[in-house]
Design a protein around this motif. Structure first.
Motif, short mmCIF file in Angstrom:
data_model
loop_
_atom_site.label_atom_id
_atom_site.label_comp_id
_atom_site.label_asym_id
_atom_site.label_seq_id
_atom_site.Cartn_x
_atom_site.Cartn_y
_atom_site.Cartn_z
N THR A 1 -4.03 2.02 -6.95
CA THR A 1 -3.80 2.24 -5.53
C THR A 1 -2.77 1.24 -5.03
O THR A 1 -1.58 1.39 -5.31
N ASP B 1 0.87 -1.19 0.00
CA ASP B 1 0.00 0.00 0.00
C ASP B 1 0.90 1.23 0.00
O ASP B 1 1.58 1.49 1.00
N SER C 1 -0.72 7.50 0.23
CA SER C 1 -1.89 7.99 -0.49
C SER C 1 -1.53 9.15 -1.41
O SER C 1 -0.85 10.10 -1.01
#
Lengths: 111, 116
Positions: B73, B24, B27
């Motif tokens: 993402t 991940d 962001s």
């Protein structure tokens, strides 16, 4: 590594200076980097130098770049036990963060 | 703000099995990279995504490795079937590059893969 080479180990006493050396092969590298990896942790950017610079100083860290010899060094002044880690030299050749790393130098700081 | 997160932190699998690593990124970072360090050697580039597209996959060792980044993402790296030489630490990094400027790549803690 074919592109970037470093010695594997360095041992110093607390309070001394440490010098970690690196040689690279590509004169077209745009930036050169030093990353630090502490046990169980990821890679942490320590410092970097643009290829048209000779030296960069940041508190206890001094980076020297000799483009003619394709040699990069990292000097850590007043080395502390918390500096014990693996230090990776890396070069970047293009516009993106595609790095060519060395094998890492394990720095051991003795109290 | 959370940094780059990788899962799992460790994985031990048998030769021939399948393993999927996940990353991940921070962001908003369009650029995502996979690297691998095998047996204390140099850290080698595997591939680079810009959003969901593969910008550069020149470092992928062979067709047993498949990387995806659906939706731009998180990313997954699947090894199928795993071989002994795939053992190592797999790092993920992300950055938001700006043309003409230096931007930092942030690395995750890595996934240590052991194939037995």
């Amino acid at each position: 590594g074919e592109d970037v080479e470093q010695s594997l180990f360095l041992s110093v006493r607390e309070g001394d200076s440490s010098v970690i050396n690196c040689t690279y092969t590509d004169s077209s590298s745009t930036y050169l980097y030093w990353y630090k990896q502490e046990p169980g942790a990821g890679l942490q950017l320590l410092t970097y130098i643009f290829s048209n610079m000779d030296m960069k100083q940041d508190q206890r860290l001094t980076v020297l770049l000799n483009k003619k010899d394709k040699h990069l060094s990292l000097r850590i002044a007043d080395t502390q036990t918390g500096d014990s880690a693996i230090y990776f030299c890396a070069e970047r050749k293009g516009d993106f963060n595609k790095f060519y790393f060395g094998s890492g130098t394990k720095l051991n700081v003795k109290p | 703000e959370a940094g780059v997160t990788q899962f799992p932190s460790h994985s031990v699998i048998e030769k021939g099995q399948t393993v999927t690593l996940r990353c991940d990124p921070i962001s908003g970072h369009d650029n995502l990279y996979w690297y691998r360090r095998v047996m204390g050697k140099e850290i080698k580039f595997l591939l680079h995504f810009v959003k969901e597209s593969k910008q550069d996959e020149s470092g992928m060792p062979n067709n047993r490795f498949l990387a995806e980044r659906t939706g731009g993402t998180y990313s997954t790296l699947k090894v199928q079937p795993a071989e002994l030489e795939d053992s190592g630490v797999y790092f993920c990094a992300s950055s938001q590059e700006i043309t003409g400027h230096h931007t930092e790549a942030f690395f995750g803690q890595g996934t240590r893969l052991t194939v037995v």
